[in-house]
Design an enzyme around this catalytic site. Structure first.
Site, PDB file in Angstrom:
ATOM      1  N   ASN A 176      56.620  75.297  71.631  1.00  0.00           N
ATOM      2  CA  ASN A 176      57.067  75.479  73.016  1.00  0.00           C
ATOM      3  C   ASN A 176      58.211  76.482  73.189  1.00  0.00           C
ATOM      4  OD1 ASN A 176      58.755  73.723  71.698  1.00  0.00           O
ATOM      5  ND2 ASN A 176      58.990  72.324  73.416  1.00  0.00           N
ATOM      6  N   GLU A 182      63.890  66.940  64.907  1.00  0.00           N
ATOM      7  CA  GLU A 182      63.924  67.024  66.372  1.00  0.00           C
ATOM      8  C   GLU A 182      62.514  66.692  66.836  1.00  0.00           C
ATOM      9  OE1 GLU A 182      66.340  67.335  68.277  1.00  0.00           O
ATOM     10  OE2 GLU A 182      67.945  68.164  67.068  1.00  0.00           O
ATOM     11  N   CYS A 191      60.379  68.828  74.960  1.00  0.00           N
ATOM     12  CA  CYS A 191      60.519  67.539  74.267  1.00  0.00           C
ATOM     13  C   CYS A 191      61.392  66.551  75.014  1.00  0.00           C
ATOM     14  CB  CYS A 191      61.107  67.778  72.889  1.00  0.00           C
ATOM     15  SG  CYS A 191      62.616  68.741  72.956  1.00  0.00           S
ATOM     16  N   GLU A 195      71.156  69.318  66.601  1.00  0.00           N
ATOM     17  CA  GLU A 195      71.190  70.776  66.603  1.00  0.00           C
ATOM     18  C   GLU A 195      72.280  71.218  67.574  1.00  0.00           C
ATOM     19  OE1 GLU A 195      66.879  71.918  67.078  1.00  0.00           O
ATOM     20  OE2 GLU A 195      67.235  72.559  65.016  1.00  0.00           O
TER      21      GLU A 195
HETATM   22  P1  NDP Z   1      53.530  69.120  65.613  1.00  0.00           P
HETATM   23  O1  NDP Z   1      54.247  67.928  65.113  1.00  0.00           O
HETATM   24  O2  NDP Z   1      52.058  69.080  65.695  1.00  0.00           O
HETATM   25  O3  NDP Z   1      53.872  70.387  64.689  1.00  0.00           O
HETATM   26  C1  NDP Z   1      55.208  70.798  64.462  1.00  0.00           C
HETATM   27  C2  NDP Z   1      55.233  71.746  63.283  1.00  0.00           C
HETATM   28  O4  NDP Z   1      54.996  71.026  62.072  1.00  0.00           O
HETATM   29  C3  NDP Z   1      54.151  72.828  63.347  1.00  0.00           C
HETATM   30  O5  NDP Z   1      54.699  74.023  62.836  1.00  0.00           O
HETATM   31  C4  NDP Z   1      53.098  72.255  62.441  1.00  0.00           C
HETATM   32  O6  NDP Z   1      52.229  73.236  61.955  1.00  0.00           O
HETATM   33  C5  NDP Z   1      53.937  71.638  61.340  1.00  0.00           C
HETATM   34  N1  NDP Z   1      53.281  70.616  60.556  1.00  0.00           N
HETATM   35  C6  NDP Z   1      52.206  69.848  60.879  1.00  0.00           C
HETATM   36  N2  NDP Z   1      51.928  68.987  59.874  1.00  0.00           N
HETATM   37  C7  NDP Z   1      52.841  69.198  58.891  1.00  0.00           C
HETATM   38  C8  NDP Z   1      53.088  68.621  57.612  1.00  0.00           C
HETATM   39  N3  NDP Z   1      52.341  67.621  57.126  1.00  0.00           N
HETATM   40  N4  NDP Z   1      54.118  69.094  56.880  1.00  0.00           N
HETATM   41  C9  NDP Z   1      54.894  70.081  57.361  1.00  0.00           C
HETATM   42  N5  NDP Z   1      54.710  70.676  58.567  1.00  0.00           N
HETATM   43  C10 NDP Z   1      53.700  70.240  59.327  1.00  0.00           C
HETATM   44  O7  NDP Z   1      54.189  69.475  67.002  1.00  0.00           O
HETATM   45  P2  NDP Z   1      53.727  70.543  68.089  1.00  0.00           P
HETATM   46  O8  NDP Z   1      53.782  71.905  67.511  1.00  0.00           O
HETATM   47  O9  NDP Z   1      52.468  70.050  68.701  1.00  0.00           O
HETATM   48  O10 NDP Z   1      54.924  70.428  69.141  1.00  0.00           O
HETATM   49  C11 NDP Z   1      55.004  69.428  70.076  1.00  0.00           C
HETATM   50  C12 NDP Z   1      55.915  68.307  69.600  1.00  0.00           C
HETATM   51  O11 NDP Z   1      57.185  68.811  69.249  1.00  0.00           O
HETATM   52  C13 NDP Z   1      56.160  67.279  70.697  1.00  0.00           C
HETATM   53  O12 NDP Z   1      56.092  65.971  70.168  1.00  0.00           O
HETATM   54  C14 NDP Z   1      57.562  67.589  71.138  1.00  0.00           C
HETATM   55  O13 NDP Z   1      58.215  66.521  71.727  1.00  0.00           O
HETATM   56  C15 NDP Z   1      58.201  68.030  69.872  1.00  0.00           C
HETATM   57  N6  NDP Z   1      59.383  68.846  70.158  1.00  0.00           N
HETATM   58  C16 NDP Z   1      60.618  68.329  69.902  1.00  0.00           C
HETATM   59  C17 NDP Z   1      61.758  69.045  70.238  1.00  0.00           C
HETATM   60  C18 NDP Z   1      63.128  68.500  69.947  1.00  0.00           C
HETATM   61  O14 NDP Z   1      64.058  69.288  69.871  1.00  0.00           O
HETATM   62  N7  NDP Z   1      63.313  67.200  69.785  1.00  0.00           N
HETATM   63  C19 NDP Z   1      61.655  70.360  70.877  1.00  0.00           C
HETATM   64  C20 NDP Z   1      60.314  70.826  71.048  1.00  0.00           C
HETATM   65  C21 NDP Z   1      59.218  70.074  70.711  1.00  0.00           C
HETATM   66  P3  NDP Z   1      50.938  73.665  62.800  1.00  0.00           P
HETATM   67  O15 NDP Z   1      51.130  73.250  64.212  1.00  0.00           O
HETATM   68  O16 NDP Z   1      50.935  75.122  62.634  1.00  0.00           O
HETATM   69  O17 NDP Z   1      49.808  72.941  62.165  1.00  0.00           O
END
Ligand code: NDP
Length: 485
Positions: A154, A251, A285, A459
């Protein structure tokens, strides 16, 4: 389709762009049209190794430099980001689909804020002196080593900098893996950091899906992992990091509450609910997706909310008049549509929206449900899209208990003119980031992060320093050593 500042290869390693087409191709789709605008290739084991080797090598000398020297480079990078804000914002819009009206003020600028803030702080990172009679202890703040950052889709520019800036300020190196959905912007952050004078190897970006992230997290050369992502991914990454007792920042997701009391300024409360649900088409998020409205103000609140939400300008995100863009991907759009159908089926009252918009790309109308009850899936699960649930309440204590009745604890907000009540309510919230009479602001000076399942660590702010450095404690004896034998 061409656009400015296009990165020239998939990865950025050891100070330069690196291409390796033997990895899995990852098409980059512009969400407003569905058009493929670029292809990057997932990192192979050789690319992962190259990035970690470069980071490990470069960190040694970087950690020995003074904080002021390190900070100067970060601040220079901040200036370059600001100078190129327009082009970088266009790139962020192409990567995510977010309207240019938003990206111009919230992405490269937020990344620049982080680099400027942590660049400024770098020279003031000190330990302390603890006098113990004639003896004394001093502490030193040392880097952790090689940090891995894993980003969500995002805020690709912001996340790359929110993790990179404190890591570099503290003397670490970073290997960053963006989300496969938005892989372009972090490459520009790397390029600009090196243009600003960052020595090669200190900030590397490699692409890939979850497997690449998992390979980074389990590599013994990695000392710290910072993830922005969902709770299920957080659970996996946290567990993998635990195998080597690595430092972590998590996060994660949320289902945050906003409490609107009868005495609230109604325009402010509606504005806060809009910011907390529809900015970035709801893909934030910390969004306050459960809006608890006290009974006396409910109908007036819903009336103004509907009126204002229906003035949202959906359209071409590159047109600066547009203030509501598409979902990041077809997949995410379908997930959100599933929740909208669930809301209807569970008996919530649809106030506005509730449909896909009839145009190219992944547009959904901003959607408000009223008469939502605590047990409905739209009130319990993180949707990550433009779907607001409005719930009723009468009693303050009951509303707080319901607001806290979730495994998440990222953010929470309250709207009231009663100062005492505002502080009483935020004191009772089980959330890491709270708001009184506003919502979703995240200045770099303030800690940002979640409690409960929404995360570990913080953060931004001085608090982030704790999560990218470790203390060494040195006991200095001034007298003879007394041993028992
Ligand atoms: P995901 O949890 O699907 O993915 C996050 C990242 O982790 C991606 O780069 C993903 O790769 C990677 N990933 C997936 N599986 C693994 C693994 N087993 N080991 C290591 N890395 C892995 O989240 P989204 O990208 O769908 O983002 C949305 C989510 O992020 C929501 O739940 C949102 O709330 C949260 N979020 C939290 C924030 C905060 O600051 N608290 C801010 C923004 C978002 P890939 O997607 O390339 O497979």
């Amino acid at each position: 389709m061409t656009y400015p500042t296009q990165p020239t290869a998939s990865h950025f390693i050891d100070g330069q762009y690196v291409e390796d087409r033997s990895g899995t191709p990852i098409p980059v789709v512009y969400p407003a049209t569905g058009e493929v605008i670029a292809t990057v290739y997932a990192a192979t084991p050789a690319i992962i190794d190259r990035a970690l080797t470069a980071a490990g090598r470069a960190q040694k000398a970087w950690g020995q430099m003074t904080g002021t020297q390190r900070g100067r480079i970060l601040r220079r990078a901040a200036d370059i980001l600001r100078d190129r804000n327009h082009d970088l914002s266009v790139l962020e819009t192409m990567d995510t689909g977010k309207p240019l009206q938003e990206t111009l003020v919230a992405d490269a600028t937020s990344a620049a804020d982080a680099l400027e803030y942590f660049g400024g702080l770098a020279g003031s990172l000190t330990g302390e002196h603890i006098q113990l009679g004639a003896d004394f202890v001093y502490t030193k703040r040392e880097p952790l080593g090689v940090c891995v950052g894993i980003g969500a889709w995002n805020y690709p520019t912001q996340i790359a900098a929110w993790k990179g800036a404190p890591a570099l300020a503290c003397g670490n190196a970073m290997v960053f893996k963006p989300s496969e959905t938005t892989p372009l912007c972090a490459l520009k952050v790397a390029e600009i950091l090196h243009e600003a004078g960052l020595p090669a190897g200190l900030y590397n970006v490699i692409q890939g899906m979850g497997e690449v992230g998992a390979a980074l997290v389990t590599d013994p050369r990695v000392d710290k992992v910072s993830l922005t992502g969902s709770v299920p991914t957080g659970r996996k990454v946290y567990a993998a990091a635990a195998a080597h007792i690595k430092h972590v920042t998590m996060e994660l997701g949320g289902k945050s509450p906003i409490l609107v009391f009868d005495d609230a300024d109604i325009e402010d409360a509606v504005g806060g609910a809009i910011l907390g649900n529809f900015y970035s088409s709801g893909q934030v998020c910390s969004n306050g997706t459960r809006v608890f409205v006290q009974k006396g103000i409910k109908e007036a609140f819903l009336k103004r909310l509907k009126e204002r939400v229906e003035t949202a300008i959906l359209g071409d995100p590159l047109d600066e008049a547009t203030n509501f863009g598409p979902m990041v991907s077809e997949r995410q759009m379908n997930i959100v549509l599933g929740y909208i159908e669930a809301g209807k089926a569970e008996g919530a009252r649809l106030v506005t929206g509730g449909t896909r918009v009839d145009r190219a790309g992944y547009f959904l109308a901003p959607t408000v449900f009223a008469d939502v009850t605590d047990d409905m899936s739209i009130a319990r699960e993180e949707i990550f899209g433009p779907v607001m649930s409005v719930l009723d309440f009468t009693d303050e204590a009951d509303a707080i208990a319901r607001a806290n009745d979730t495994d998440f604890g990222l953010a929470a907000g309250v709207f009231t003119r009663d100062l005492t009540r505002a502080h009483r309510v935020v004191a009772a919230f089980e959330a890491g980031t709270c708001y009184i009479n506003t919502y979703n602001l995240a200045p770099v000076e303030a800690p940002f992060g979640g409690s409960k399942m929404s995360g570990v660590g913080r953060e931004n702010s001085k608090a982030a320093i704790e999560h990218y450095s470790q203390l060494k404690s040195v006991y200095v004896a001034m007298g003879k050593v007394e041993a028992p034998y």
